[in-house]
Scaffold this motif. Structure first.
Motif, mmCIF file in Angstrom:
data_model
loop_
_atom_site.group_PDB
_atom_site.id
_atom_site.type_symbol
_atom_site.label_atom_id
_atom_site.label_comp_id
_atom_site.label_asym_id
_atom_site.label_seq_id
_atom_site.Cartn_x
_atom_site.Cartn_y
_atom_site.Cartn_z
ATOM 1 N N MET A 171 0.848 -1.165 0.000
ATOM 2 C CA MET A 171 0.000 0.000 0.000
ATOM 3 C C MET A 171 0.897 1.232 0.000
ATOM 4 N N THR A 172 0.486 2.262 -0.719
ATOM 5 C CA THR A 172 1.255 3.499 -0.806
ATOM 6 C C THR A 172 0.381 4.692 -0.433
ATOM 7 N N TYR A 173 1.025 5.847 -0.329
ATOM 8 C CA TYR A 173 0.293 7.089 -0.070
ATOM 9 C C TYR A 173 -0.764 7.336 -1.154
ATOM 10 N N HIS A 174 -0.449 6.935 -2.368
ATOM 11 C CA HIS A 174 -1.388 7.117 -3.480
ATOM 12 C C HIS A 174 -2.728 6.427 -3.197
ATOM 13 N N SER A 175 -2.686 5.316 -2.492
ATOM 14 C CA SER A 175 -3.901 4.551 -2.174
ATOM 15 C C SER A 175 -4.842 5.304 -1.250
ATOM 16 N N VAL A 176 -4.288 6.181 -0.421
ATOM 17 C CA VAL A 176 -5.073 6.947 0.554
ATOM 18 C C VAL A 176 -4.673 8.420 0.467
ATOM 19 N N SER A 177 -4.805 8.984 -0.703
ATOM 20 C CA SER A 177 -4.302 10.329 -0.963
ATOM 21 C C SER A 177 -4.945 11.402 -0.099
ATOM 22 N N GLU A 178 -6.101 11.123 0.486
ATOM 23 C CA GLU A 178 -6.731 12.114 1.359
ATOM 24 C C GLU A 178 -5.988 12.266 2.690
ATOM 25 N N TYR A 179 -5.066 11.359 2.983
ATOM 26 C CA TYR A 179 -4.246 11.434 4.189
ATOM 27 C C TYR A 179 -2.795 11.633 3.757
ATOM 28 N N SER A 180 -2.325 12.868 3.804
ATOM 29 C CA SER A 180 -1.034 13.184 3.202
ATOM 30 C C SER A 180 0.169 12.634 3.971
ATOM 31 N N GLN A 181 0.038 12.386 5.257
ATOM 32 C CA GLN A 181 1.167 11.852 6.017
ATOM 33 C C GLN A 181 0.710 10.674 6.867
ATOM 34 N N ALA A 182 0.291 9.642 6.221
ATOM 35 C CA ALA A 182 -0.269 8.478 6.913
ATOM 36 C C ALA A 182 0.742 7.348 7.008
ATOM 37 N N CYS A 183 1.997 7.677 7.286
ATOM 38 C CA CYS A 183 3.045 6.659 7.220
ATOM 39 C C CYS A 183 2.856 5.514 8.220
ATOM 40 N N ALA A 184 2.466 5.795 9.464
ATOM 41 C CA ALA A 184 2.326 4.721 10.454
ATOM 42 C C ALA A 184 1.185 3.763 10.106
ATOM 43 N N PRO A 185 -0.025 4.242 9.811
ATOM 44 C CA PRO A 185 -1.061 3.278 9.437
ATOM 45 C C PRO A 185 -0.772 2.571 8.113
ATOM 46 N N ILE A 186 -0.066 3.220 7.199
ATOM 47 C CA ILE A 186 0.317 2.541 5.954
ATOM 48 C C ILE A 186 1.321 1.434 6.263
ATOM 49 N N ALA A 187 2.316 1.724 7.111
ATOM 50 C CA ALA A 187 3.308 0.707 7.483
ATOM 51 C C ALA A 187 2.638 -0.481 8.170
ATOM 52 N N LEU A 188 1.698 -0.204 9.065
ATOM 53 C CA LEU A 188 0.998 -1.294 9.757
ATOM 54 C C LEU A 188 0.069 -2.055 8.819
ATOM 55 N N THR A 189 -0.568 -1.366 7.899
ATOM 56 C CA THR A 189 -1.391 -2.050 6.894
ATOM 57 C C THR A 189 -0.537 -3.019 6.102
ATOM 58 N N ASN A 190 0.642 -2.559 5.670
ATOM 59 C CA ASN A 190 1.540 -3.434 4.915
ATOM 60 C C ASN A 190 2.031 -4.600 5.766
ATOM 61 N N ALA A 191 2.273 -4.370 7.053
ATOM 62 C CA ALA A 191 2.688 -5.453 7.942
ATOM 63 C C ALA A 191 1.587 -6.508 8.072
#
Length: 166
Positions: free
Chosen positions: A1-21
């Motif tokens: 998952m990338t930022y592009h997938s959730v573009s409405e959240y510009s700095q969603a690094c922690a939930p993106i990292a956990l989603t990928n985990a």
């Protein structure tokens, strides 16, 4: 998952990292309920878990998020619990190259890295998922460089971070 997938959240690094985990965990262990769930759906479930500062681990304001690194381990446990999985979290405040390599390789563990406060990093105040490492030895020297393989949300492919910069 990338930022592009959730573009409405510009700095969603922690939930993106956990989603990928969570997705990696589901793929590795063949957990159909996780494998068949879209990354964006997992993100939506875990992005607003409550505790930490401002009553949220992840504080949102105008689509911009900020993580409290003191609660990242609890956040990971709670995120996995949403999918019926109990995980163990080891917390390293000041990680060394040896700790990083041992953590990644021993038991095939994932690393949730909160990167901050280093002018030499390509990221500052960023959370990324480390899931492998690589060592390269110079052919004409006795030096070895070590890298953590990251899933960082900026790219759909892996990126590599020089461990000496952590």
């Amino acid at each position: 998952m990338t930022y592009h997938s959730v573009s409405e959240y510009s700095q969603a690094c922690a939930p993106i990292a956990l989603t990928n985990a969570i997705k990696m965990y589901g793929d590795k262990y063949g957990i159909t309920s996780i494998r068949n769930t879209a990354g964006k759906k997992i993100f939506e479930v875990i992005k607003d878990l409550k505790y930490g500062f401002f009553n949220n681990l992840y504080y949102w304001e105008n689509g911009v998020g900020m993580v409290d690194p003191n609660y990242i381990g609890d956040y990971a446990k709670d995120a996995f619990a949403k999918y019926g999985k109990t995980i163990t979290v080891s917390d390293f405040k000041n990680i060394t190259a040896q700790n990083a390599i041992s953590t990644c390789s021993a038991g095939n563990k994932l690393m949730l890295l909160c990167l901050s406060g280093n002018d030499h990093l390509i990221y500052d105040y960023h959370t990324a998922l480390g899931y492998a490492y690589n060592r390269i030895k110079a052919s004409n020297q006795s030096t070895t460089k070590s890298f953590i393989k990251l899933c960082d949300g900026h790219s759909s492919g892996p990126r590599y971070l020089d461990i000496s910069l952590i």
